[in-house]
Each structure stands twice: as structure tokens, then as C-alpha cells.
Design an enzyme around this catalytic site. Structure first.
Site, PDB file in Angstrom:
ATOM      1  N   ASP A 131      44.743  36.789  44.579  1.00  0.00           N
ATOM      2  CA  ASP A 131      44.432  36.404  42.673  1.00  0.00           C
ATOM      3  C   ASP A 131      45.198  37.707  42.158  1.00  0.00           C
ATOM      4  OD1 ASP A 131      43.522  34.478  43.091  1.00  0.00           O
ATOM      5  OD2 ASP A 131      40.904  35.350  43.491  1.00  0.00           O
ATOM      6  N   HIS A 181      39.672  43.949  48.394  1.00  0.00           N
ATOM      7  CA  HIS A 181      39.055  42.959  49.566  1.00  0.00           C
ATOM      8  C   HIS A 181      38.576  43.232  50.389  1.00  0.00           C
ATOM      9  CE1 HIS A 181      39.983  39.253  51.754  1.00  0.00           C
ATOM     10  NE2 HIS A 181      40.499  38.517  50.589  1.00  0.00           N
TER      11      HIS A 181
HETATM   12  N1  ACO Z   1      38.398  48.304  40.683  1.00  0.00           N
HETATM   13  C1  ACO Z   1      37.524  49.089  40.983  1.00  0.00           C
HETATM   14  N2  ACO Z   1      37.372  49.640  42.211  1.00  0.00           N
HETATM   15  C2  ACO Z   1      36.572  48.818  42.604  1.00  0.00           C
HETATM   16  C3  ACO Z   1      38.008  47.349  43.217  1.00  0.00           C
HETATM   17  C4  ACO Z   1      38.174  47.576  41.732  1.00  0.00           C
HETATM   18  N3  ACO Z   1      38.468  46.093  42.180  1.00  0.00           N
HETATM   19  N4  ACO Z   1      37.497  47.385  44.401  1.00  0.00           N
HETATM   20  C5  ACO Z   1      36.442  47.499  44.967  1.00  0.00           C
HETATM   21  N5  ACO Z   1      36.192  48.982  44.422  1.00  0.00           N
HETATM   22  C6  ACO Z   1      35.653  50.417  44.707  1.00  0.00           C
HETATM   23  C7  ACO Z   1      33.323  50.302  44.623  1.00  0.00           C
HETATM   24  O1  ACO Z   1      33.367  50.436  43.481  1.00  0.00           O
HETATM   25  C8  ACO Z   1      32.968  50.941  45.982  1.00  0.00           C
HETATM   26  O2  ACO Z   1      33.576  52.049  45.044  1.00  0.00           O
HETATM   27  P1  ACO Z   1      32.411  52.764  45.822  1.00  0.00           P
HETATM   28  O3  ACO Z   1      32.829  53.390  47.591  1.00  0.00           O
HETATM   29  O4  ACO Z   1      33.022  54.339  45.337  1.00  0.00           O
HETATM   30  O5  ACO Z   1      31.173  52.844  45.192  1.00  0.00           O
HETATM   31  C9  ACO Z   1      34.802  50.547  47.013  1.00  0.00           C
HETATM   32  O6  ACO Z   1      35.644  49.765  45.947  1.00  0.00           O
HETATM   33  C10 ACO Z   1      34.159  50.149  47.749  1.00  0.00           C
HETATM   34  O7  ACO Z   1      34.785  48.709  47.135  1.00  0.00           O
HETATM   35  P2  ACO Z   1      33.205  47.544  46.841  1.00  0.00           P
HETATM   36  O8  ACO Z   1      32.347  46.850  46.331  1.00  0.00           O
HETATM   37  O9  ACO Z   1      31.459  47.940  48.341  1.00  0.00           O
HETATM   38  O10 ACO Z   1      34.009  46.369  48.553  1.00  0.00           O
HETATM   39  P3  ACO Z   1      33.039  44.863  48.737  1.00  0.00           P
HETATM   40  O11 ACO Z   1      33.868  44.802  49.932  1.00  0.00           O
HETATM   41  O12 ACO Z   1      31.595  44.527  48.581  1.00  0.00           O
HETATM   42  O13 ACO Z   1      34.245  44.199  47.521  1.00  0.00           O
HETATM   43  C11 ACO Z   1      35.940  42.927  46.266  1.00  0.00           C
HETATM   44  C12 ACO Z   1      35.508  43.584  47.841  1.00  0.00           C
HETATM   45  C13 ACO Z   1      34.458  42.060  46.019  1.00  0.00           C
HETATM   46  C14 ACO Z   1      37.106  42.463  46.218  1.00  0.00           C
HETATM   47  C15 ACO Z   1      35.618  44.115  45.340  1.00  0.00           C
HETATM   48  O14 ACO Z   1      36.967  44.733  45.446  1.00  0.00           O
HETATM   49  C16 ACO Z   1      35.967  43.846  43.465  1.00  0.00           C
HETATM   50  O15 ACO Z   1      34.973  43.648  43.703  1.00  0.00           O
HETATM   51  N6  ACO Z   1      37.020  43.288  43.353  1.00  0.00           N
HETATM   52  C17 ACO Z   1      37.125  43.040  41.882  1.00  0.00           C
HETATM   53  C18 ACO Z   1      37.725  40.893  42.051  1.00  0.00           C
HETATM   54  C19 ACO Z   1      38.436  40.331  43.167  1.00  0.00           C
HETATM   55  O16 ACO Z   1      39.563  40.548  42.664  1.00  0.00           O
HETATM   56  N7  ACO Z   1      37.935  39.068  44.241  1.00  0.00           N
HETATM   57  C20 ACO Z   1      38.766  38.448  44.716  1.00  0.00           C
HETATM   58  C21 ACO Z   1      38.969  38.497  45.808  1.00  0.00           C
HETATM   59  S1  ACO Z   1      39.502  37.703  46.812  1.00  0.00           S
HETATM   60  C22 ACO Z   1      38.957  36.673  46.942  1.00  0.00           C
HETATM   61  O17 ACO Z   1      37.780  36.091  47.167  1.00  0.00           O
HETATM   62  C23 ACO Z   1      39.634  34.980  46.758  1.00  0.00           C
END
Ligand code: ACO
Length: 428
Positions: free
Chosen positions: A364, A307
Site C-alpha cells: 500500500d 507487514h
Molecule cells: N510504524 C511504526 N511502528 C510499527 C509499524 C509502523 N507502520 N508497524 C509495526 N510497528 C512496530 C510495532 O509498534 C511493534 O513494535 P514493538 O515490538 O516495539 O512493540 C513492532 O513493529 C511489531 O508490530 P506489530 O503491530 O506487532 O506487528 P503486526 O504483525 O501485528 O502488524 C501491521 C502488522 C498491522 C501491518 C503493522 O505493521 C502496521 O500497523 N502497519 C501500518 C499499517 C499498514 O500499512 N497496513 C497495511 C498492511 S498490508 C495489507 O494489509 C494489505
């Protein structure tokens, strides 16, 4: 005494005011920085940018706190109803019994949608995604209620648009579902309460109303309340920015629905179940999938994990996980994907990759398992999220207007070509 931040660029110092919120969050107000220095700030994805001052929802991602108008989400989820929370978010206070009744009465007078709107359904291909339909139908409400186009509505006119949208959304959502089955639609019954009426239009028959199991109604209230607002997320920011051009409420919310659709935001609830189903069909086991999620050359992510703001736990996920266990038990359902979800969660929470990046289950991760237990097909999950988020979008749109916020218009740092002369086609 107000605090001052000092930014030094190329040896020149610029002083900027610091704003402190009611929960002692501090922010440097950079709105005049360009005027005094010709410098802008850059922050792709707005990871560290406050877009507004808001009094609706407080969340502390480090501590896992979420409150609507000061009330903890745990208390609202346990004791409140969705309509009560809707009123609270939009108008700022919990309603009295009389106010709530009046609110309910007003909504129940507007639950029908114009008969001509049914023609839209005939135009959609039978397999079209419910979110595309929802965004289209909500935007189309502005065509049926042209008075909503007034960019400067009176309070009464604004409230009427709000009531109409709250009233018609469950009807639209249910009818999208009925039409996807090729079934006749069920008209709203105004003697039923908001959630019961929605369930009746969705799962009822023309010939008879459904008797809804209390476990189902309770679970629906919980899910809708937990989704009702989440401050400046992707879809809410979209609603505010579209509304900031004085676009009408229906157009602004329709844009929010589109923003919610993506799998990185609200679309994650559908993506989670599809992922869990894939894992089940692949024979189960978490190791392979965690490895894929960690592999930077693999586009797979653990859906429902991570998140932008929560870096400890998502308080909504905690409540939902428990609700999921409760509702499956009360309905006597044994869903194998629940076991896969639990195994994945346990393994991820122990895995250094997830620990280092502070990745936890979000709202979710378990919500889809409940929606499924209640009888909704997977592609309806994000539409249900939209139904829950509606009061938040409305409250934020209303607040943005009341604050007389300027049109949303970020700047950029240009990285393209500098000026060059046009070359005619035959000389290229
Ligand atoms: N699985 C694996 N790795 C992940 C995940 C995941 N679900 N989420 C984040 N990471 C990793 C990224 O690859 C990144 O790694 P790095 O630092 O080595 O490059 C690090 O964690 C930070 O992730 P970001 O994508 O930069 O974080 P951001 O805040 O931009 O994204 C998000 C947040 C979009 C929710 C992300 O965690 C994700 O894609 N999750 C899966 C989709 C999801 O469940 N979305 C629902 C969110 S809740 C809502 O909107 C209602």
C-alpha cells in the site's frame, strides 16, 4: 514416514502429527490436542496458527516470495492480464485461449446490475464512504439472486454466483464513484474488455466512450494482479470463516470487504496518501514523522510500512514502486508526495527502529500514488483494492467449500469472574 511432535505439559507428554507442505513448511496438527489432553492452544491474532491447508497462494515472508498457484508474482504482473489471473486463482490453472474467451463471454453476459439496485444509491448520504456502500451493495446481491442462498449449490449454480459477482463488481464500483459525483451512471459495454469496461464506466461520459491510455490500462492490470490474492490475511480469513457457516458467496465477500476497510489492512492505501499529504502540508521532511512513528506514546504509525508476514521485503511493493515511476513518467505527472514517500522510505530503511523490527514498505505504500495519477479520489483506493482482491476471496471461499472445512469456531481461555450469585437491583 510421517513426523511426530511431542508436547509435554505438567510432565505428561502428548504426541501430535506434523504436516509438511509442498514447499517444506512444517506445522504441528493440534486439532486433536484437546481430545487427548483437554488442553487448547492460544495465539491472539493467529500470529502462528495455520487455519487451513491451501493450494492457492504460496508466500515466504523471510525470502520475499509470492506465487499464485505456483507462478511467481513478478511473471504474472509482467506478462498476464487480470482476467487470466482471476481464472488461474479460482480454477487452479492458466486458461487456454478458448477457455479465457469463454470465461470472458460468460462474465460479459452478467455485467448489468438490477435496476432496483440503483435505489440504494439514493439512500446513501452523498459523502458516505465507498467501502460502506460496496459492502452493502455486494451483500445485497444475495437479495436479487435468491438462488445463491442454497447452502449446497451444484457446481453449475456455484459457478453462476461466481461469474455474476465478478461481472457486477466493476459496475458497482464505478457506479459508487459516479454517484458520489452526482453524475449519471454509465452502463457496461460488453464489447470492451474487463479493465477497459471498468475504466469507461468510471471515467467515460454518457455521450462518448473514453479512449484509454495504454499506460493507464497497464497500470490497472498490474495493480489488480498484485492485489488478487494473499493467502490467509484478515479479509480472506473473514471470507472463509463467514463462508464456513454455509453463508452465500455474496454475504461472505461482503464481510471480507468490511474486514479490508480497516487502515491496518486494505484501508492503509487511503491512510498512506493522507499521511503523505499531511507531511507535505507540514513542510516535508522525514525526521519528525519517523520520531512520531517510533514514539510509543504517540498513536501515529508509518502507514504502508510493516507487514505481519513479510520480514525482508514485500515483493509487491518492489513491483509497485517501479510501476509508480513508470506510470507517472508516461502520464507526465509530477506528484510531490512521491518524493516525500521515497525520502521517508530511504530514511526508515536506515533507521535502527525499523531495521530491528524488520519493517519495510508494503503493497500500500506506493499504490495510492498510482491510483491518484490515474484520476481516482483517495476514498476510492480501498474499493480498488477490493476489486483486485475479489478473485482471491472467491478462490479461497470455493476451496474452503471443496475441502468441506468445518465451521470456523475458535476457543478461548476464560479470564473473567468465576461463578457468583445474582444480587437484586435494590441490594446493589
Ligand atoms: N510504524 C511504526 N511502528 C510499527 C509499524 C509502523 N507502520 N508497524 C509495526 N510497528 C512496530 C510495532 O509498534 C511493534 O513494535 P514493538 O515490538 O516495539 O512493540 C513492532 O513493529 C511489531 O508490530 P506489530 O503491530 O506487532 O506487528 P503486526 O504483525 O501485528 O502488524 C501491521 C502488522 C498491522 C501491518 C503493522 O505493521 C502496521 O500497523 N502497519 C501500518 C499499517 C499498514 O500499512 N497496513 C497495511 C498492511 S498490508 C495489507 O494489509 C494489505
Amino acid at each position: 514416514m510421517s513426523e511426530i511432535a511431542s508436547i509435554s505439559v505438567n510432565g505428561k507428554s502428548h504426541e501430535l502429527p506434523v504436516i509438511t507442505g509442498t514447499e517444506n513448511e512444517q506445522a504441528i496438527d493440534i486439532s486433536k490436542l484437546r481430545d487427548i489432553s483437554s488442553i487448547i492452544t492460544i495465539d491472539p491474532g493467529f500470529k502462528n496458527t495455520g487455519a487451513t491447508k491451501s493450494a492457492i497462494t504460496f508466500l515466504d515472508g523471510e525470502q520475499g516470495i509470492l506465487r499464485y498457484r505456483g507462478y511467481p508474482i513478478e511473471q504474472l504482473a509482467e506478462h498476464s492480464t487480470f482476467l487470466e489471473v482471476t481464472y488461474l486463482l479460482i480454477y487452479g490453472e492458466l486458461p487456454t485461449a478458448d477457455t479465457l474467451q469463454d470465461f470472458r463471454n460468460k462474465i460479459s453476459r452478467h455485467t448489468l446490475i438490477h435496476e432496483d439496485m440503483k435505489k440504494f444509491f439514493d439512500g446513501f448520504p452523498s459523502k458516505s464512504h465507498p467501502m460502506g456502500q460496496l459492502s452493502c451493495l455486494v451483500g445485497a446481491l444475495s437479495a436479487f439472486y435468491p438462488e445463491s442462498l442454497n447452502p449446497n449449490p451444484s457446481e453449475e449454480e456455484e459457478n453462476l454466483s461466481i461469474i455474476k459477482l465478478l461481472a457486477k463488481m466493476p459496475t458497482i464500483v464505478s457506479w459508487i464513484y459516479k454517484k458520489s459525483l452526482g453524475h449519471p451512471v454509465i452502463y457496461p459495454k460488453n464489447n470492451l474488455n474487463y479493465v477497459h469496461n471498468f475504466l469507461n464506466m468510471t471515467f467515460g461520459q454518457i455521450t462518448e466512450d473514453i479512449t484509454v491510455d495504454k499506460a493507464v490500462v497497464d497500470a490497472m492490470h498490474t495493480l489488480l494482479i498484485l492485489h488478487a490474492d494473499h493467502e490467509q490475511n484478515c479479509s480472506t480469513s473473514t471470507v472463509r470463516i463467514v463462508g464456513s457457516s454455509n453463508a452465500n458467496l455474496y454475504a461472505s465477500v461482503s464481510a471480507g470487504i468490511s474486514a479490508l476497510w480497516g487502515p491496518l489492512h486494505g484501508g492503509a492505501n487511503q491512510a498512506v496518501i493522507e499521511m503523505l499529504e499531511n507531511i507535505k502540508n507540514d513542510g516535508g521532511g522525514s525526521a519528525k514523522w519517523l520520531a512520531k512513528a517510533k514514539d510509543k506514546n504517540d498513536s501515529f504509525r508509518l502507514m504502508g510500512f510493516g507487514h505481519r508476514v513479510y520480514k525482508n521485503f514485500d515483493p509487491r511493493a518492489k513491483i509497485i514502486k517501479k510501476a509508480c515511476d513508470d506510470v507517472l513518467e508516461r502520464l507526465g505527472i509530477n506528484d510531490p508526495v512521491l518524493d516525500i514517500a521515497k525520502e521517508l522510505e530511504e530514511a526508515a530503511l536506515k533507521d535502527q527502529y525499523f531495521v530491528d523490527r524488520k519493517l519495510y514498505p508494503n503493497v500500500d505504500f506506493y499504490s495510492g500514488i498510482i491510483y491518484r495519477a490515474l484520476g481516482f479520489p483517495t476514498d476510492m483506493f480501498t474499493v480498488l483494492f477490493a476489486l483486485g482482491r475479489l478473485p482471491g476471496w472467491i478462490a479461497q471461499w470455493r476451496e474452503m467449500r471443496a475441502n468441506k472445512e468445518p465451521i470456523g469456531r475458535p476457543r478461548q481461555v476464560y479470564m473473567g469472574h468465576t461463578t457468583r450469585d445474582y444480587v437484586t437491583l435494590n441490594q446493589r
